[in-house]
Structures are given as C-alpha cells and as structure tokens.
Design a protein around this motif. Sequence first.
Motif, PDB file in Angstrom:
ATOM      1  N   SER A   1       8.424   5.659   8.324  1.00 50.49           N
ATOM      2  CA  SER A   1       8.231   4.305   8.846  1.00 50.49           C
ATOM      3  C   SER A   1       9.445   3.472   8.449  1.00 50.49           C
ATOM      4  N   PRO A   2      10.278   3.085   9.426  1.00 51.45           N
ATOM      5  CA  PRO A   2      11.482   2.321   9.079  1.00 51.45           C
ATOM      6  C   PRO A   2      11.166   1.046   8.299  1.00 51.45           C
ATOM      7  N   MET A   3      10.058   0.371   8.663  1.00 52.08           N
ATOM      8  CA  MET A   3       9.733  -0.870   7.969  1.00 52.08           C
ATOM      9  C   MET A   3       9.305  -0.589   6.523  1.00 52.08           C
ATOM     10  N   ALA A   4       8.509   0.477   6.337  1.00 50.49           N
ATOM     11  CA  ALA A   4       8.074   0.826   4.973  1.00 50.49           C
ATOM     12  C   ALA A   4       9.270   1.267   4.130  1.00 50.49           C
ATOM     13  N   ILE A   5      10.241   1.938   4.750  1.00 50.14           N
ATOM     14  CA  ILE A   5      11.439   2.366   4.017  1.00 50.14           C
ATOM     15  C   ILE A   5      12.224   1.126   3.556  1.00 50.14           C
ATOM     16  N   ARG A   6      12.370   0.159   4.480  1.00 46.43           N
ATOM     17  CA  ARG A   6      13.085  -1.081   4.116  1.00 46.43           C
ATOM     18  C   ARG A   6      12.345  -1.811   2.987  1.00 46.43           C
ATOM     19  N   ALA A   7      11.016  -1.893   3.116  1.00 42.87           N
ATOM     20  CA  ALA A   7      10.225  -2.597   2.091  1.00 42.87           C
ATOM     21  C   ALA A   7      10.337  -1.880   0.743  1.00 42.87           C
ATOM     22  N   THR A   8      10.319  -0.543   0.774  1.00 45.62           N
ATOM     23  CA  THR A   8      10.415   0.233  -0.474  1.00 45.62           C
ATOM     24  C   THR A   8      11.750  -0.052  -1.167  1.00 45.62           C
ATOM     25  N   ARG A   9      12.803  -0.215  -0.377  1.00 47.93           N
ATOM     26  CA  ARG A   9      14.120  -0.541  -0.973  1.00 47.93           C
ATOM     27  C   ARG A   9      14.080  -1.906  -1.641  1.00 47.93           C
ATOM     28  N   VAL A  10      13.384  -2.856  -1.017  1.00 49.29           N
ATOM     29  CA  VAL A  10      13.265  -4.194  -1.640  1.00 49.29           C
ATOM     30  C   VAL A  10      12.487  -4.088  -2.957  1.00 49.29           C
ATOM     31  N   TYR A  11      11.424  -3.293  -2.977  1.00 48.75           N
ATOM     32  CA  TYR A  11      10.657  -3.093  -4.216  1.00 48.75           C
ATOM     33  C   TYR A  11      11.561  -2.517  -5.308  1.00 48.75           C
TER      34      TYR A  11
ATOM     35  N   ARG B   1       0.837  -1.205   0.000  1.00 50.85           N
ATOM     36  CA  ARG B   1       0.000   0.000   0.000  1.00 50.85           C
ATOM     37  C   ARG B   1       0.874   1.259   0.000  1.00 50.85           C
ATOM     38  N   THR B   2       1.938   1.252   0.829  1.00 52.23           N
ATOM     39  CA  THR B   2       2.839   2.405   0.865  1.00 52.23           C
ATOM     40  C   THR B   2       3.441   2.654  -0.516  1.00 52.23           C
ATOM     41  N   GLN B   3       3.878   1.601  -1.185  1.00 50.82           N
ATOM     42  CA  GLN B   3       4.517   1.780  -2.494  1.00 50.82           C
ATOM     43  C   GLN B   3       3.481   2.260  -3.526  1.00 50.82           C
ATOM     44  N   GLU B   4       2.245   1.814  -3.382  1.00 48.31           N
ATOM     45  CA  GLU B   4       1.192   2.297  -4.299  1.00 48.31           C
ATOM     46  C   GLU B   4       0.970   3.801  -4.090  1.00 48.31           C
ATOM     47  N   ILE B   5       0.933   4.226  -2.828  1.00 51.03           N
ATOM     48  CA  ILE B   5       0.715   5.648  -2.517  1.00 51.03           C
ATOM     49  C   ILE B   5       1.891   6.483  -3.051  1.00 51.03           C
ATOM     50  N   LEU B   6       3.114   5.949  -2.868  1.00 49.66           N
ATOM     51  CA  LEU B   6       4.287   6.687  -3.373  1.00 49.66           C
ATOM     52  C   LEU B   6       4.222   6.845  -4.891  1.00 49.66           C
ATOM     53  N   CYS B   7       3.812   5.784  -5.579  1.00 56.53           N
ATOM     54  CA  CYS B   7       3.686   5.840  -7.046  1.00 56.53           C
ATOM     55  C   CYS B   7       2.656   6.872  -7.468  1.00 56.53           C
ATOM     56  N   LEU B   8       1.556   6.895  -6.737  1.00 56.78           N
ATOM     57  CA  LEU B   8       0.480   7.827  -7.047  1.00 56.78           C
ATOM     58  C   LEU B   8       0.958   9.277  -6.863  1.00 56.78           C
TER      59      LEU B   8
ATOM     60  N   GLU C   1      11.710   4.046 -13.150  1.00 59.82           N
ATOM     61  CA  GLU C   1      13.094   3.673 -12.883  1.00 59.82           C
ATOM     62  C   GLU C   1      13.993   4.059 -14.055  1.00 59.82           C
ATOM     63  N   GLU C   2      13.486   3.865 -15.253  1.00 62.44           N
ATOM     64  CA  GLU C   2      14.263   4.190 -16.439  1.00 62.44           C
ATOM     65  C   GLU C   2      14.524   5.695 -16.539  1.00 62.44           C
ATOM     66  N   GLN C   3      13.490   6.471 -16.159  1.00 59.96           N
ATOM     67  CA  GLN C   3      13.608   7.936 -16.239  1.00 59.96           C
ATOM     68  C   GLN C   3      14.659   8.498 -15.289  1.00 59.96           C
ATOM     69  N   ASP C   4      14.600   8.037 -13.999  1.00 61.20           N
ATOM     70  CA  ASP C   4      15.523   8.685 -13.052  1.00 61.20           C
ATOM     71  C   ASP C   4      16.253   7.716 -12.117  1.00 61.20           C
ATOM     72  N   GLY C   5      16.381   6.466 -12.546  1.00 58.67           N
ATOM     73  CA  GLY C   5      17.223   5.532 -11.800  1.00 58.67           C
ATOM     74  C   GLY C   5      16.627   5.008 -10.508  1.00 58.67           C
ATOM     75  N   SER C   6      15.409   5.402 -10.201  1.00 53.92           N
ATOM     76  CA  SER C   6      14.760   4.886  -8.997  1.00 53.92           C
ATOM     77  C   SER C   6      13.256   4.885  -9.228  1.00 53.92           C
ATOM     78  N   VAL C   7      12.593   3.834  -8.749  1.00 49.85           N
ATOM     79  CA  VAL C   7      11.150   3.756  -8.960  1.00 49.85           C
ATOM     80  C   VAL C   7      10.434   4.848  -8.179  1.00 49.85           C
ATOM     81  N   PHE C   8      10.807   5.000  -6.919  1.00 50.32           N
ATOM     82  CA  PHE C   8       9.974   5.795  -6.021  1.00 50.32           C
ATOM     83  C   PHE C   8      10.487   7.211  -5.736  1.00 50.32           C
ATOM     84  N   ASP C   9      11.803   7.443  -5.869  1.00 48.94           N
ATOM     85  CA  ASP C   9      12.351   8.756  -5.501  1.00 48.94           C
ATOM     86  C   ASP C   9      11.825   9.868  -6.385  1.00 48.94           C
TER      87      ASP C   9
END
Length: 465
Positions: free
Chosen positions: A281-291, A255-262, A306-314
């Motif tokens: 959220s330390p756990m969400a940060i760790r999970a986002t890195r795994v994604y 859910r966190t990664q979906e919100i970040l994408c949005l 990821e192709e545009q700027d080397g990271s999916v979520f940043d």
Amino acid sequence: MANIQSFGAAKVVTGSAHLLTLDNGTKILIDFGMFQGEHEEKNAQPLEFDPKELDYLFFTHAHLDHVGRAPLLFKHGFRGKIITTKATLDLARIVMLDSAHLMEETFHLHFKKAQRRSEEHKVKTPLYTAMTVESLLTLKKQFVHYDKTITLEGGINITFRNAGHILGSAFIEIDFMEGDRTKHLVFSGDLGNKNDLVLPVPEHAKEADVLYIESTYGDRDHKDIGASIAEFKTIIIDTLNNNANVMIPSFAIERTQEILCLLKSMYLNGELPECRIFLDSPMAIRATRVYNKHVQELSKQCKDFEEQDGSVFDFPNLEFTTTPRASKKINEVTERAIIISGSGMCNGGRIMHHFKHRLWNKRNAVIFVGYQANGTLGRHIVEGAKEIELYHEKISVNASIHTINGFSAHADQNELLEWMRAFKHLDKVFLIHGEEDKQLIFKDVIQEKLHKDVHIVNINEVINL
Ligand code: ZN
C-alpha cells in the motif's frame, strides 16, 4: 462572550470542525475534516463561515475526518496560521494528497464517460486538487511540542498534549481571559487507548471549565487486547505452517504500523514461521516512513526496535511494494505470504486484486483488524458472503475469515471515564464526535458516575462559554 460553534462531528463521528470565537475577536478553527459515509454529500455544501476571518487553524491529528476539508479553507481565502505537531502535519500532508488524488481520479473517470454522452457539464469537479493541498501547506505554520505552552496574540495560551490516538495526535488546552478571569477550555480530539502497540499511553488534563470530548465508543468497552493478539498469532502461525497465505486489509495510519510491530516481535521471538511479508500500500508505506522519522514519539518497544537495528519496522521478512508492477508480482508467490494492503474496508485499492487471486482458496486466511462500515465489501465478507464480484468476475469466498476486534485507536467507555476522572477541576462536559444513540448512553454514565453537567452538541449549535 466567547463561544464555540460545531459545524461537524456533532451527533456524528465525521466532519470535525469546531470554531472558537474569543471576546477579542480572535477566531480559531479546531480541525476541518471530511464527512464520510452517509454524510458525504455535506462536503460539497457551501461553508457556514468565512475562512478569510480565521486567525488560526489547529489540527488535533491527521485522520481524514479531522483534516480532510482543510484545503477548502485555502480555496476560500484562509491565510492564517496552522498550528499543530510536526508529525501531524507530516501525516496530514499524506492524507490530504491521497484524498485529492482519489477525487481527481474519480473526476477524470466520470468525465471521460460523460464526454461520450455529451454530458460532461454534469460531472462534479473535485472539491480540491493536489495543488490546493500544496498551497495550503505554504501558509505560516507553527509546530508545537507536547506539554510546551505557547502564547498566541491576544494572550491566549495553548498546550498540546499526547492523546495516544495516532502518531502526532493531541488534545488541546486553551486558556484565555474572559473579563478578569482565565477560562480553561480542553478539546480532546480523538483519545487513544492504553494498549496501543506503537504509541505511549495518553496524557491527562488537570483542569477544564469546559471540556469538549469525543464519544466514539462512549457506549461500550473494547475486547481484551491480549486475547486479540493471541488470536492473531494463532491464525498467522497455523495458516503459514499449512503453506498458505494471509491477507490483512489494513488502514494506512496506525493500524498498519501496529500490525508490523506485532509481526516484528513474532519474528524476534522466533514465533514467526518462514514467510514473506508484503506491505502493499503506497499510502501505508509513506505513513510508515513518517512513523520511523518520529521515533522519539513512539512506544518503548518501537524505540527499542530502532535502537537494535536502526529502524522501527524493518526486519528481514518485510518487503515494501511501491509500484503497481511490484504489487502484481506478489501474485507469483503462491505460499507462505502475508499481504498487508488497503483499503482497510476493501472498497478499493490493491487488496481487491489479492482477493481475486486468493479468496477462492480455502487454505488461505483473511484477518480483519479494523472496523468495517455498513455497505463496504469488507462488511459484506465479514457478515458471511459466500461469493463476491470483483472486476466483473464472481469470486467464491472459501478462505477462512477472521475478525479481530481488540485493536482500536480509540479509548473505550471505561478509558474515557478514567481520563475525565483525572481532572482536578472539571465543570461542563460537551459531547462531540459520536453517534447520538451512543452519546445518550455515555451522557447517562457520566452523570451517574462523575456527576457532571453533560450536553450533547448539535450541528451548528453555538455554545456560549
Ligand atoms: Zn481519529
């Protein structure tokens, strides 16, 4: 005759544990998850089988209710092989360690108090510790790729296919010999929905003599995702333009990664007002890195990011706050902040201190993007509480409260039926992972629309295949 016995997720949604015993004696445990909510006390009960006898442990995906008790297997002598996707094991490690740390923390807190009353012998020890998790992870592992069949000892063929539920999630096809013919068994795990923002759509299976399928939302269809996204955007834009703040309690995985994408797509489309976004959220940060690490398994949009700027979520607005100090510092940001924090149901975690500092202010907004279970603070707020108590202080709930129901990691009734319709051959259907009242509705619908033989699995029931 081969058989399956379900020790959890039978007429309930948590505690997934299904033991497959084959004719040749091979024993495979599919998931070993935590019971949650009202069934929690079952986690401490003695195991109904001997983990020493298990040859394999399969994980369908890394949610706590599917992997949370796995360290207990090691504790009780399991030395077999773990088979799953690499992404699932990466996430499962985070989930199991988080669970261990929570149990250890609770134990130390209660132990100290009990010591002062000379009652320390009454305090229950944690089910397992971080060390047990690390020990489990030293066992032999075999990582599988989606759609690549592997053969295990005894001529058992297994294929993991993308279930589209969370990163790494799979449904599993198991083919084995029974007498002189091959039996096809399919375990759905949890199935995702077509509208997931970060994952590709779930695959379909073609053939099953026996299908074990989840039924979490077997009784209903989800709200439209398009309307939910539009509603989400409006709240964000209006609140920020009013120089106020948005708090989003969110689950760490998916859910966190979906919100970040949005939020990132809003930023790229020029829809996002000036703001700072904190993933607190330390756990969400760790999970986002795994994604981020497993980008090849994510949706097209994520791959494009990821192709545009080397990271999916940043993106420039987004800040990860790992330490408690950085988390507290967010309190100094008085306007135009979006705070994504745990726990998802507000029964602990950093969201509590953000509520303390911002919930009283009627200009702020809270967006609930996930299910709020009975008895949690999140549910209490969603149901219209005017005041809550935090850190021994009464806090008025003046912020606007929004619940968006369209996000879901699970397939709804229609999607589950569609998924089953794609089978060219489907003989018997067994329902697991659902509440009984919902399963009864789903059973009727399957019989009526697909004309299949359906059985709702009971806890500890042995099903001969
Ligand atoms: Zn799940």
